[in-house]
Design an enzyme around this catalytic site. Structure first.
Site, mmCIF file in Angstrom:
data_model
loop_
_atom_site.group_PDB
_atom_site.id
_atom_site.type_symbol
_atom_site.label_atom_id
_atom_site.label_comp_id
_atom_site.label_asym_id
_atom_site.label_seq_id
_atom_site.Cartn_x
_atom_site.Cartn_y
_atom_site.Cartn_z
ATOM 1 N N ARG A 51 0.823 -1.210 0.000
ATOM 2 C CA ARG A 51 0.000 0.000 0.000
ATOM 3 C C ARG A 51 0.858 1.260 0.000
ATOM 4 O O ARG A 51 0.546 2.229 -0.694
ATOM 5 C CB ARG A 51 -0.974 0.000 1.184
ATOM 6 C CG ARG A 51 -1.983 1.138 1.083
ATOM 7 C CD ARG A 51 -3.108 1.021 2.078
ATOM 8 N NE ARG A 51 -2.633 1.167 3.447
ATOM 9 C CZ ARG A 51 -3.396 0.995 4.514
ATOM 10 N NH1 ARG A 51 -4.668 0.672 4.368
ATOM 11 N NH2 ARG A 51 -2.915 1.135 5.721
ATOM 12 N N LYS A 145 -2.532 7.030 1.115
ATOM 13 C CA LYS A 145 -2.295 7.327 2.532
ATOM 14 C C LYS A 145 -1.177 8.357 2.611
ATOM 15 O O LYS A 145 -0.019 8.032 2.876
ATOM 16 C CB LYS A 145 -1.948 6.029 3.274
ATOM 17 C CG LYS A 145 -2.209 6.113 4.763
ATOM 18 C CD LYS A 145 -2.244 4.731 5.359
ATOM 19 C CE LYS A 145 -2.083 4.748 6.855
ATOM 20 N NZ LYS A 145 -3.138 5.419 7.595
HETATM 21 C C1 LIG Z 1 -8.481 6.826 6.428
HETATM 22 C C2 LIG Z 1 -8.237 5.417 6.844
HETATM 23 N N1 LIG Z 1 -9.132 4.470 6.496
HETATM 24 C C3 LIG Z 1 -8.967 3.177 6.842
HETATM 25 C C4 LIG Z 1 -7.863 2.771 7.583
HETATM 26 C C5 LIG Z 1 -7.695 1.322 7.967
HETATM 27 O O1 LIG Z 1 -6.594 0.774 7.323
HETATM 28 P P1 LIG Z 1 -5.757 -0.441 7.959
HETATM 29 O O2 LIG Z 1 -6.708 -1.535 8.221
HETATM 30 O O3 LIG Z 1 -4.785 -0.791 6.904
HETATM 31 O O4 LIG Z 1 -5.144 0.067 9.208
HETATM 32 C C6 LIG Z 1 -6.924 3.729 7.971
HETATM 33 C C7 LIG Z 1 -5.761 3.316 8.760
HETATM 34 O O5 LIG Z 1 -4.686 3.589 8.505
HETATM 35 C C8 LIG Z 1 -7.100 5.074 7.573
HETATM 36 O O6 LIG Z 1 -6.198 6.014 7.916
#
Ligand SMILES: Cc1ncc(COP(=O)(O)O)c(C=O)c1O
Length: 295
Positions: A51, A145
């Site tokens: 990611r 991200k």
């Molecule tokens: C905006 C957002 N959505 C969803 C997630 C959930 O992602 P993950 O399961 O990879 O932590 C995160 C976490 O980082 C996030 O910042």
């Protein structure tokens, strides 16, 4: 901490620094990701690495070195920290250079990583959420991200100001989107697990894993099926169960959304089963989700 600027790992907090002229610091030109550390293993490291590489490509940040070197550095950083429970956060930045808007004056991208101690949640009390009044990021920025988390920060603060755990975003069409650092899931009256589509939100590594692990609950009859689709607020608030899903919280039941009680207002069986599945996966899942950290 690891820094590609210093070229090494340090456990001295005074040496854990980022240059002020780094484009990530003064222009927000950086991307990041976080993987959980559980019992001396990194959970879903490869998925989180994939990611950050996708995010870096969307943010036009070249890699300072290849994926294999990044992975080796991350494992060594956790090993040097002697932390067996917590999280690993790492950043790819356009790197230091001048203070201008374009990163063309930043000759070499940078990679940073830090280890944060903490316990993984084993039992989850249900929480309340509110609808966010802070605007959601556009799909271009919500699907990567990047370090531009001001909307996420303000959304979380809005929730706290209203006595809630998180604020939930709706997308431009009014469908349920995500929380500030978590995805959401619902158990419908037909006992189907539904998760919003990932085209306008972050594709959560935990949510993607839950979609695979939940197949077990379909086989056992607790769920009738699993679907990724658009969900209206009305449908979400009528669900039997609602959960928040993310690597920091794992699976957290939601008992109330705004003034609406979800289901019977108690932690439900699917929420509990999903949490147990992810905890078991962290403890004894297959090698593609568990990377051993040498001590
Ligand atoms: C905006 C957002 N959505 C969803 C997630 C959930 O992602 P993950 O399961 O990879 O932590 C995160 C976490 O980082 C996030 O910042």
């Amino acid at each position: 901490m690891y820094s590609s600027i210093s070229g090494g790992i340090t456990t001295d907090p005074a040496a854990m620094v980022i240059p002020m002229d780094d484009h990530m610091v003064h222009r927000g030109h950086g991307v990041f990701d976080t993987a959980a550390i559980a019992d001396g293993y990194l959970y879903e490291l490869d998925q989180h690495l994939d990611r950050i590489l996708r995010s870096a490509s969307m943010a036009k940040i070249a890699l300072p070195f290849g994926r294999a070197a990044m992975k080796a550095i991350l494992i060594q950083t956790v090993s040097a920290s002697k932390c067996s429970q917590g999280s690993l956060r790492y950043w790819l930045s356009a790197g230091p250079g001048d203070f201008l808007l374009s990163s063309s004056g930043c000759p070499r991208s940078a990679f940073y990583a830090i280890v944060i101690r903490g316990q993984s949640p084993s039992h989850q009390e249900g929480v309340r959420v509110v609808t966010s009044s802070v605007p959601i990021k556009s799909p271009q920025f919500a699907t990567m991200k990047s370090v531009n988390y001001l909307p996420n920060v303000l959304s979380k603060m809005e929730a706290e100001e209203n006595g809630a755990f998180a604020a939930i975003w709706l997308d431009d069409e009014g469908y349920i989107a995500e929380g500030p650092n978590m995805n959401v899931g619902f158990v419908t009256g037909q006992r189907e697990l539904v998760v919003p589509k990932f085209d306008k939100i972050l594709s959560g590594c935990t949510a993607q894993r839950i979609l695979v692990l939940a197949e077990k609950l379909v086989r056992s009859g607790l769920l009738s099926g699993i679907r990724v689709r658009n969900i209206t607020v009305e449908e979400g608030k009528m669900a039997q169960e609602m959960v928040l899903i993310g690597s920091g919280i794992l699976v957290k039941p939601v008992l109330q959304w705004d003034e609406d009680v979800i289901g019977d207002g108690k932690e439900g069986p699917v929420s509990q089963a999903l949490l147990e599945l992810i905890l078991e996966d962290m403890r004894s899942g297959p090698p593609e989700v568990r990377t051993m950290v040498p001590s």
